[in-house]
Design a protein around this motif. Sequence first.
Motif, PDB file in Angstrom:
ATOM      1  N   MET A   1       0.835  -1.205   0.000  1.00  0.00           N
ATOM      2  CA  MET A   1       0.000   0.000   0.000  1.00  0.00           C
ATOM      3  C   MET A   1       0.869   1.253   0.000  1.00  0.00           C
ATOM      4  N   SER A   2       1.949   1.219   0.814  1.00  0.00           N
ATOM      5  CA  SER A   2       2.825   2.389   0.903  1.00  0.00           C
ATOM      6  C   SER A   2       3.502   2.672  -0.426  1.00  0.00           C
ATOM      7  N   SER A   3       3.982   1.614  -1.123  1.00  0.00           N
ATOM      8  CA  SER A   3       4.646   1.803  -2.415  1.00  0.00           C
ATOM      9  C   SER A   3       3.676   2.310  -3.465  1.00  0.00           C
ATOM     10  N   GLU A   4       2.420   1.841  -3.413  1.00  0.00           N
ATOM     11  CA  GLU A   4       1.414   2.317  -4.368  1.00  0.00           C
ATOM     12  C   GLU A   4       1.131   3.800  -4.153  1.00  0.00           C
ATOM     13  N   ARG A   5       1.015   4.223  -2.894  1.00  0.00           N
ATOM     14  CA  ARG A   5       0.747   5.635  -2.598  1.00  0.00           C
ATOM     15  C   ARG A   5       1.923   6.501  -3.025  1.00  0.00           C
ATOM     16  N   THR A   6       3.162   5.984  -2.841  1.00  0.00           N
ATOM     17  CA  THR A   6       4.356   6.733  -3.261  1.00  0.00           C
ATOM     18  C   THR A   6       4.369   6.904  -4.769  1.00  0.00           C
ATOM     19  N   HIS A   7       4.058   5.808  -5.508  1.00  0.00           N
ATOM     20  CA  HIS A   7       4.006   5.886  -6.977  1.00  0.00           C
ATOM     21  C   HIS A   7       2.929   6.859  -7.429  1.00  0.00           C
ATOM     22  N   ASP A   8       1.753   6.810  -6.767  1.00  0.00           N
ATOM     23  CA  ASP A   8       0.655   7.707  -7.126  1.00  0.00           C
ATOM     24  C   ASP A   8       1.051   9.161  -6.892  1.00  0.00           C
ATOM     25  N   SER A   9       1.726   9.441  -5.788  1.00  0.00           N
ATOM     26  CA  SER A   9       2.164  10.814  -5.480  1.00  0.00           C
ATOM     27  C   SER A   9       3.175  11.294  -6.510  1.00  0.00           C
ATOM     28  N   ALA A  10       4.099  10.419  -6.910  1.00  0.00           N
ATOM     29  CA  ALA A  10       5.099  10.791  -7.912  1.00  0.00           C
ATOM     30  C   ALA A  10       4.441  11.101  -9.259  1.00  0.00           C
ATOM     31  N   ARG A  14       4.434  14.641 -11.316  1.00  0.00           N
ATOM     32  CA  ARG A  14       4.862  14.752 -12.716  1.00  0.00           C
ATOM     33  C   ARG A  14       3.812  15.450 -13.568  1.00  0.00           C
ATOM     34  N   LEU A  15       2.552  15.074 -13.390  1.00  0.00           N
ATOM     35  CA  LEU A  15       1.477  15.681 -14.169  1.00  0.00           C
ATOM     36  C   LEU A  15       1.327  17.167 -13.851  1.00  0.00           C
ATOM     37  N   LEU A  16       1.437  17.535 -12.590  1.00  0.00           N
ATOM     38  CA  LEU A  16       1.299  18.941 -12.204  1.00  0.00           C
ATOM     39  C   LEU A  16       2.414  19.783 -12.804  1.00  0.00           C
ATOM     40  N   ARG A  17       3.623  19.281 -12.768  1.00  0.00           N
ATOM     41  CA  ARG A  17       4.752  20.028 -13.348  1.00  0.00           C
ATOM     42  C   ARG A  17       4.598  20.146 -14.861  1.00  0.00           C
ATOM     43  N   LEU A  18       4.140  19.071 -15.501  1.00  0.00           N
ATOM     44  CA  LEU A  18       3.927  19.104 -16.953  1.00  0.00           C
ATOM     45  C   LEU A  18       2.882  20.154 -17.313  1.00  0.00           C
ATOM     46  N   ALA A  19       1.768  20.185 -16.576  1.00  0.00           N
ATOM     47  CA  ALA A  19       0.690  21.128 -16.886  1.00  0.00           C
ATOM     48  C   ALA A  19       1.134  22.568 -16.685  1.00  0.00           C
ATOM     49  N   THR A  20       1.875  22.857 -15.616  1.00  0.00           N
ATOM     50  CA  THR A  20       2.297  24.240 -15.363  1.00  0.00           C
ATOM     51  C   THR A  20       3.308  24.711 -16.413  1.00  0.00           C
ATOM     52  N   LEU A  71       4.187  20.922  -3.658  1.00  0.00           N
ATOM     53  CA  LEU A  71       4.553  19.506  -3.742  1.00  0.00           C
ATOM     54  C   LEU A  71       5.635  19.115  -2.744  1.00  0.00           C
ATOM     55  N   LYS A  72       6.230  20.095  -2.066  1.00  0.00           N
ATOM     56  CA  LYS A  72       7.240  19.760  -1.064  1.00  0.00           C
ATOM     57  C   LYS A  72       6.606  18.954   0.065  1.00  0.00           C
ATOM     58  N   PRO A  73       7.290  17.941   0.568  1.00  0.00           N
ATOM     59  CA  PRO A  73       6.717  17.139   1.658  1.00  0.00           C
ATOM     60  C   PRO A  73       6.621  17.937   2.952  1.00  0.00           C
ATOM     61  N   LEU A 141      -4.857  18.762 -22.030  1.00  0.00           N
ATOM     62  CA  LEU A 141      -3.854  18.318 -21.060  1.00  0.00           C
ATOM     63  C   LEU A 141      -4.288  18.664 -19.636  1.00  0.00           C
ATOM     64  N   GLN A 142      -4.765  19.902 -19.437  1.00  0.00           N
ATOM     65  CA  GLN A 142      -5.181  20.322 -18.099  1.00  0.00           C
ATOM     66  C   GLN A 142      -6.360  19.497 -17.596  1.00  0.00           C
ATOM     67  N   ARG A 143      -7.290  19.171 -18.471  1.00  0.00           N
ATOM     68  CA  ARG A 143      -8.444  18.359 -18.061  1.00  0.00           C
ATOM     69  C   ARG A 143      -7.975  17.000 -17.541  1.00  0.00           C
ATOM     70  N   HIS A 144      -6.999  16.413 -18.226  1.00  0.00           N
ATOM     71  CA  HIS A 144      -6.460  15.128 -17.785  1.00  0.00           C
ATOM     72  C   HIS A 144      -5.777  15.261 -16.423  1.00  0.00           C
ATOM     73  N   VAL A 145      -5.012  16.333 -16.240  1.00  0.00           N
ATOM     74  CA  VAL A 145      -4.292  16.533 -14.981  1.00  0.00           C
ATOM     75  C   VAL A 145      -5.266  16.786 -13.834  1.00  0.00           C
ATOM     76  N   ILE A 146      -6.290  17.598 -14.073  1.00  0.00           N
ATOM     77  CA  ILE A 146      -7.277  17.888 -13.027  1.00  0.00           C
ATOM     78  C   ILE A 146      -8.009  16.613 -12.624  1.00  0.00           C
ATOM     79  N   LYS A 147      -8.341  15.781 -13.612  1.00  0.00           N
ATOM     80  CA  LYS A 147      -9.041  14.527 -13.324  1.00  0.00           C
ATOM     81  C   LYS A 147      -8.192  13.621 -12.442  1.00  0.00           C
ATOM     82  N   ARG A 148      -6.873  13.623 -12.660  1.00  0.00           N
ATOM     83  CA  ARG A 148      -5.983  12.749 -11.900  1.00  0.00           C
ATOM     84  C   ARG A 148      -5.575  13.340 -10.554  1.00  0.00           C
ATOM     85  N   THR A 149      -5.524  14.683 -10.446  1.00  0.00           N
ATOM     86  CA  THR A 149      -4.963  15.303  -9.248  1.00  0.00           C
ATOM     87  C   THR A 149      -5.947  16.153  -8.454  1.00  0.00           C
ATOM     88  N   GLY A 150      -6.998  16.684  -9.117  1.00  0.00           N
ATOM     89  CA  GLY A 150      -7.913  17.588  -8.434  1.00  0.00           C
ATOM     90  C   GLY A 150      -7.275  18.916  -8.054  1.00  0.00           C
TER      91      GLY A 150
END
Length: 294
Positions: A1-10, A14-20, A71-73, A141-150
Amino acid sequence: MSSERTHDSAERARLLRLATRASVAVALVLIALKGGVWLASGSVSLLAGLIDSLMDAGASIINLFAVGYALKPADKEHRFGHGKAEALAGLAQAAFISGSALLVLLQGVDRLLHPQPLDAAWSGIAVMLFSIIATLGLLALQRHVIKRTGSTAIGADALHYRSDLLLNLSIIAALLLAQFGVQRADALFGLAIALFIAFGAVQIGRQAVQILMDRELPDGVRAHTLQLARSIPGVLDIHDLRTRESGQHWFMQLHLELPAELSLAQAHEIGEQVRLAIITHYPQAEVLVHKDPA
């Protein structure tokens, strides 16, 4: 579960940086094109489009840095993370967009009182068509990012880029009408665009304020969270569910009513099952569970 959450956060990062970055790139290209054609034509509508693109660039650059900071922890000084930087970026965007609306409004009133013929109208129409194509690509692109990240910041960015579509169509209409001798159409369309931009700024600002004021998550999310918690065997009832949003993270607190005869270990195990059930559906959530004897 922890590795899945880490992958999801990464992946979210990536999507947020791409969109900006894509937003900044599109805004800079459109500034160069609109600026050149506006200098040749003197159109108020084109000026509205140019100023809007300048504001887009300013807002997108703020987004670029704000999202990177958000995005900083979490650290010792910010134990709940830095997510509210996104809402602050939304407020900055609202201010930028309001300023652009005021400038276009003043220029439109002046041109309405003192109409002038337009030059290079066909070049302006070509630039607006290119702007529409570029904006549609960015919005996809933004629609895809918003759908994935909110993301609030990307949502605010997408809102004024959607308004750009109407703005660009209005500019094309104004330039075409000017070619047929309706000179004041350019100024009238400029005024209408200014009011529309101002309306978008109010929406963006309101959404950002709601997040900064720790507004509850949507009712549907809260109801589903309660349903997930009640589905765990041993849970008798739930009360005091509290939720809020901070950038890419949700925070949830809830009290479980459990049979009084359970041991501490048994109560902890049920609480952990509730927490895992919730974060399985909402991996962006940090869930704090308190156990009460019924």
